[in-house]
Design an enzyme around this catalytic site. Sequence first.
Site, mmCIF file in Angstrom:
data_model
loop_
_atom_site.group_PDB
_atom_site.id
_atom_site.type_symbol
_atom_site.label_atom_id
_atom_site.label_comp_id
_atom_site.label_asym_id
_atom_site.label_seq_id
_atom_site.Cartn_x
_atom_site.Cartn_y
_atom_site.Cartn_z
ATOM 1 N N HIS A 152 0.827 -1.309 0.040
ATOM 2 C CA HIS A 152 -0.032 0.054 -0.060
ATOM 3 C C HIS A 152 0.775 1.173 0.009
ATOM 4 O O HIS A 152 1.188 1.628 1.100
ATOM 5 C CB HIS A 152 -0.857 -0.160 1.229
ATOM 6 N N GLU A 165 -2.572 -1.848 -2.924
ATOM 7 C CA GLU A 165 -3.803 -1.109 -2.510
ATOM 8 C C GLU A 165 -3.508 0.185 -2.582
ATOM 9 O O GLU A 165 -2.468 0.989 -2.454
ATOM 10 C CB GLU A 165 -3.944 -1.403 -1.112
ATOM 11 N N HIS A 172 -7.144 -7.576 7.404
ATOM 12 C CA HIS A 172 -7.011 -6.305 8.473
ATOM 13 C C HIS A 172 -7.211 -7.315 9.964
ATOM 14 O O HIS A 172 -8.080 -7.784 10.013
ATOM 15 C CB HIS A 172 -8.069 -5.271 8.389
#
Length: 248
Positions: free
Chosen positions: A44, A76, A198
Amino acid sequence: MPTELSVNLNAIAMLRNRRDLPWPSVTHLGRIALGAGAHGLTVHPRPDQRHIRFSDLPEIRHLIDSEFPEAEFNIEGYPTEEFLALVEAARPEQVTLVPDDPSQPTSDHGWHFPSSVDALRPIVERLQGQGARVSLFADAEPDWIADAAATGADRIELYTGPYGGTFGDGEAAAAEIERLGATADAAIAVGLGVNAGHDLTVANLPALVARIPALAEVSIGHGLTADALEYGMAETVRRFIRACGHSG
């Protein structure tokens, strides 16, 4: 099919960035993860490059292309023009779009799909035109799934933070799993694939996979990196792969 594991390299990159040194090497630990059986690597890249640097992207792309051509690269991020340009240069197999403010320390909510369809649809189409599968970060909200599908995306990624936060509370964990499962059921019913990520751990993954047997992929970084300090990267990846339902 068993759920696939994508190893998020952000925490490794953050550790590297504490000093002006080339270690720990993001690409080397990515190599170990893929060699141990991970299906892919996730990053990310945030605008301030506080963990993954933009310069990491071509190196990870080269690692996969040259040594692990069956693996997948998942990038991401929030779809600014800068992010989209990075993605188009890196050619990931999957792009996961998240509704993050750039200052957030980590992703902590999914898209509000009822109000985001028109904004997301052209971005999804643009990325798919580059050959990427597009996944959208999603809260456990079954009623929003029709709008998620209306964007034209290929998958959703269930935000599992609330589930990860229930450790030690079996009743709360069961309730969160059911919310996630109901959202996954709604997604599968309209033709969307389902990922998740997550705060997932070796301990809480099996119950999630059991409730969502069609779960395609989990992207895991913080918990996996923490375990790697204890077990080493290769053994940690193998432990997470077993938790995903793979035998051996």
